[in-house]
Motif scaffolding. Structure first.
Motif, PDB file in Angstrom:
ATOM      1  N   THR A 101       0.011   8.760   6.650  1.00  0.00           N
ATOM      2  CA  THR A 101       0.739   8.471   6.976  1.00  0.00           C
ATOM      3  C   THR A 101       1.831   9.393   7.703  1.00  0.00           C
ATOM      4  O   THR A 101       2.829   9.784   8.276  1.00  0.00           O
ATOM      5  CB  THR A 101       1.946   7.366   6.279  1.00  0.00           C
ATOM      6  N   TRP A 102       1.518  10.589   7.508  1.00  0.00           N
ATOM      7  CA  TRP A 102       1.744  11.882   7.887  1.00  0.00           C
ATOM      8  C   TRP A 102       2.562  11.847   9.574  1.00  0.00           C
ATOM      9  O   TRP A 102       3.421  12.209  10.404  1.00  0.00           O
ATOM     10  CB  TRP A 102       1.250  13.239   7.987  1.00  0.00           C
ATOM     11  N   PHE A 103       1.100  11.190  10.203  1.00  0.00           N
ATOM     12  CA  PHE A 103       0.968  12.015  11.625  1.00  0.00           C
ATOM     13  C   PHE A 103       2.513  10.894  12.133  1.00  0.00           C
ATOM     14  O   PHE A 103       3.721  10.526  12.812  1.00  0.00           O
ATOM     15  CB  PHE A 103       0.140  10.999  12.375  1.00  0.00           C
ATOM     16  N   THR A 104       2.459   9.543  11.614  1.00  0.00           N
ATOM     17  CA  THR A 104       3.578   8.562  12.254  1.00  0.00           C
ATOM     18  C   THR A 104       4.814   8.786  11.750  1.00  0.00           C
ATOM     19  O   THR A 104       6.039   9.406  12.714  1.00  0.00           O
ATOM     20  CB  THR A 104       3.505   6.799  11.623  1.00  0.00           C
ATOM     21  N   THR A 105       5.473   9.486  10.693  1.00  0.00           N
ATOM     22  CA  THR A 105       5.876  10.167  10.106  1.00  0.00           C
ATOM     23  C   THR A 105       6.847  11.447  11.102  1.00  0.00           C
ATOM     24  O   THR A 105       7.794  11.376  11.505  1.00  0.00           O
ATOM     25  CB  THR A 105       6.316  11.111   8.691  1.00  0.00           C
ATOM     26  N   VAL A 106       5.490  12.431  11.536  1.00  0.00           N
ATOM     27  CA  VAL A 106       6.325  13.132  11.930  1.00  0.00           C
ATOM     28  C   VAL A 106       6.120  12.957  13.374  1.00  0.00           C
ATOM     29  O   VAL A 106       7.628  13.205  14.083  1.00  0.00           O
ATOM     30  CB  VAL A 106       5.030  14.436  12.293  1.00  0.00           C
ATOM     31  N   CYS A 107       5.428  12.319  14.108  1.00  0.00           N
ATOM     32  CA  CYS A 107       6.426  11.742  15.863  1.00  0.00           C
ATOM     33  C   CYS A 107       7.707  10.925  15.104  1.00  0.00           C
ATOM     34  O   CYS A 107       8.848  10.365  15.963  1.00  0.00           O
ATOM     35  CB  CYS A 107       5.372  10.729  15.962  1.00  0.00           C
ATOM     36  N   ALA A 108       7.562   9.646  13.994  1.00  0.00           N
ATOM     37  CA  ALA A 108       9.144   9.218  14.375  1.00  0.00           C
ATOM     38  C   ALA A 108      10.355  10.022  13.873  1.00  0.00           C
ATOM     39  O   ALA A 108      11.227   9.958  14.802  1.00  0.00           O
ATOM     40  CB  ALA A 108       8.963   8.304  13.038  1.00  0.00           C
ATOM     41  N   CYS A 109      10.105  11.458  13.269  1.00  0.00           N
ATOM     42  CA  CYS A 109      11.518  12.355  13.260  1.00  0.00           C
ATOM     43  C   CYS A 109      11.177  13.428  14.174  1.00  0.00           C
ATOM     44  O   CYS A 109      12.773  13.571  14.716  1.00  0.00           O
ATOM     45  CB  CYS A 109      10.309  13.540  12.311  1.00  0.00           C
ATOM     46  N   SER A 110       9.886  13.555  15.311  1.00  0.00           N
ATOM     47  CA  SER A 110      10.968  14.159  15.638  1.00  0.00           C
ATOM     48  C   SER A 110      11.158  13.492  17.465  1.00  0.00           C
ATOM     49  O   SER A 110      12.737  13.581  18.256  1.00  0.00           O
ATOM     50  CB  SER A 110       9.093  14.614  16.729  1.00  0.00           C
ATOM     51  N   LEU A 111      11.015  12.170  17.211  1.00  0.00           N
ATOM     52  CA  LEU A 111      11.753  11.336  18.731  1.00  0.00           C
ATOM     53  C   LEU A 111      13.389  10.602  17.939  1.00  0.00           C
ATOM     54  O   LEU A 111      14.064  11.094  18.807  1.00  0.00           O
ATOM     55  CB  LEU A 111      10.795   9.616  18.212  1.00  0.00           C
ATOM     56  N   ALA A 112      13.691  10.263  16.859  1.00  0.00           N
ATOM     57  CA  ALA A 112      14.490  10.633  16.151  1.00  0.00           C
ATOM     58  C   ALA A 112      15.467  11.724  16.723  1.00  0.00           C
ATOM     59  O   ALA A 112      16.981  11.940  17.145  1.00  0.00           O
ATOM     60  CB  ALA A 112      14.826  10.091  15.056  1.00  0.00           C
TER      61      ALA A 112
ATOM     62  N   PHE B 229      15.079  14.215  18.777  1.00  0.00           N
ATOM     63  CA  PHE B 229      15.374  14.251  20.267  1.00  0.00           C
ATOM     64  C   PHE B 229      16.134  13.060  20.923  1.00  0.00           C
ATOM     65  O   PHE B 229      17.401  13.548  21.595  1.00  0.00           O
ATOM     66  CB  PHE B 229      13.603  14.066  20.942  1.00  0.00           C
ATOM     67  N   ILE B 230      16.128  12.365  20.076  1.00  0.00           N
ATOM     68  CA  ILE B 230      17.412  10.805  20.562  1.00  0.00           C
ATOM     69  C   ILE B 230      18.889  10.932  20.199  1.00  0.00           C
ATOM     70  O   ILE B 230      19.692  11.833  21.499  1.00  0.00           O
ATOM     71  CB  ILE B 230      16.927   9.987  20.480  1.00  0.00           C
ATOM     72  N   LEU B 231      19.100  12.001  18.829  1.00  0.00           N
ATOM     73  CA  LEU B 231      20.003  12.688  18.285  1.00  0.00           C
ATOM     74  C   LEU B 231      20.203  14.058  19.731  1.00  0.00           C
ATOM     75  O   LEU B 231      21.405  13.776  19.492  1.00  0.00           O
ATOM     76  CB  LEU B 231      20.393  12.728  17.465  1.00  0.00           C
ATOM     77  N   PHE B 232      19.789  14.727  20.200  1.00  0.00           N
ATOM     78  CA  PHE B 232      20.270  15.866  20.549  1.00  0.00           C
ATOM     79  C   PHE B 232      20.136  15.190  21.529  1.00  0.00           C
ATOM     80  O   PHE B 232      21.399  15.861  22.200  1.00  0.00           O
ATOM     81  CB  PHE B 232      18.832  16.282  20.775  1.00  0.00           C
ATOM     82  N   GLN B 233      20.013  14.132  22.543  1.00  0.00           N
ATOM     83  CA  GLN B 233      20.412  13.726  24.055  1.00  0.00           C
ATOM     84  C   GLN B 233      21.669  12.948  24.009  1.00  0.00           C
ATOM     85  O   GLN B 233      22.231  13.340  24.760  1.00  0.00           O
ATOM     86  CB  GLN B 233      18.846  12.973  24.679  1.00  0.00           C
ATOM     87  N   LEU B 234      22.269  12.330  22.989  1.00  0.00           N
ATOM     88  CA  LEU B 234      23.556  11.783  22.717  1.00  0.00           C
ATOM     89  C   LEU B 234      23.940  12.677  22.498  1.00  0.00           C
ATOM     90  O   LEU B 234      25.578  12.745  22.915  1.00  0.00           O
ATOM     91  CB  LEU B 234      23.315  10.288  21.601  1.00  0.00           C
TER      92      LEU B 234
END
Length: 67
Positions: free
Chosen positions: A8-19, A21-26
């Protein structure tokens, strides 16, 4: 000794990176940037301080003649 499940590490890393990125854009979208990009002329107020009226000389210890 149990094995470490890394499936599950790949899914966790991708989800955290996306989150992140979205927070930084906001956070960046909250700031108002100038549209023309020209610099503003800042007015610097000249303040008069009491020590500016007096002349003082500071002696450096290296410039003194030591006998």
């Amino acid at each position: 000794m149990p094995q470490l499940d890394t499936s599950t590490w790949f899914t966790t890393v991708c989800a955290c990176s996306l989150a992140l990125f979205i927070l930084f854009q906001l956070e960046l979208s909250r700031h108002n940037l100038p549209s023309n990009g020209s610099n503003k002329q800042l007015k610097i107020a000249k303040s008069t301080n009491p020590w500016e009226l007096k002349w003082t000389k500071i002696y450096s210890p290296l410039s003194l003649n030591l006998l």
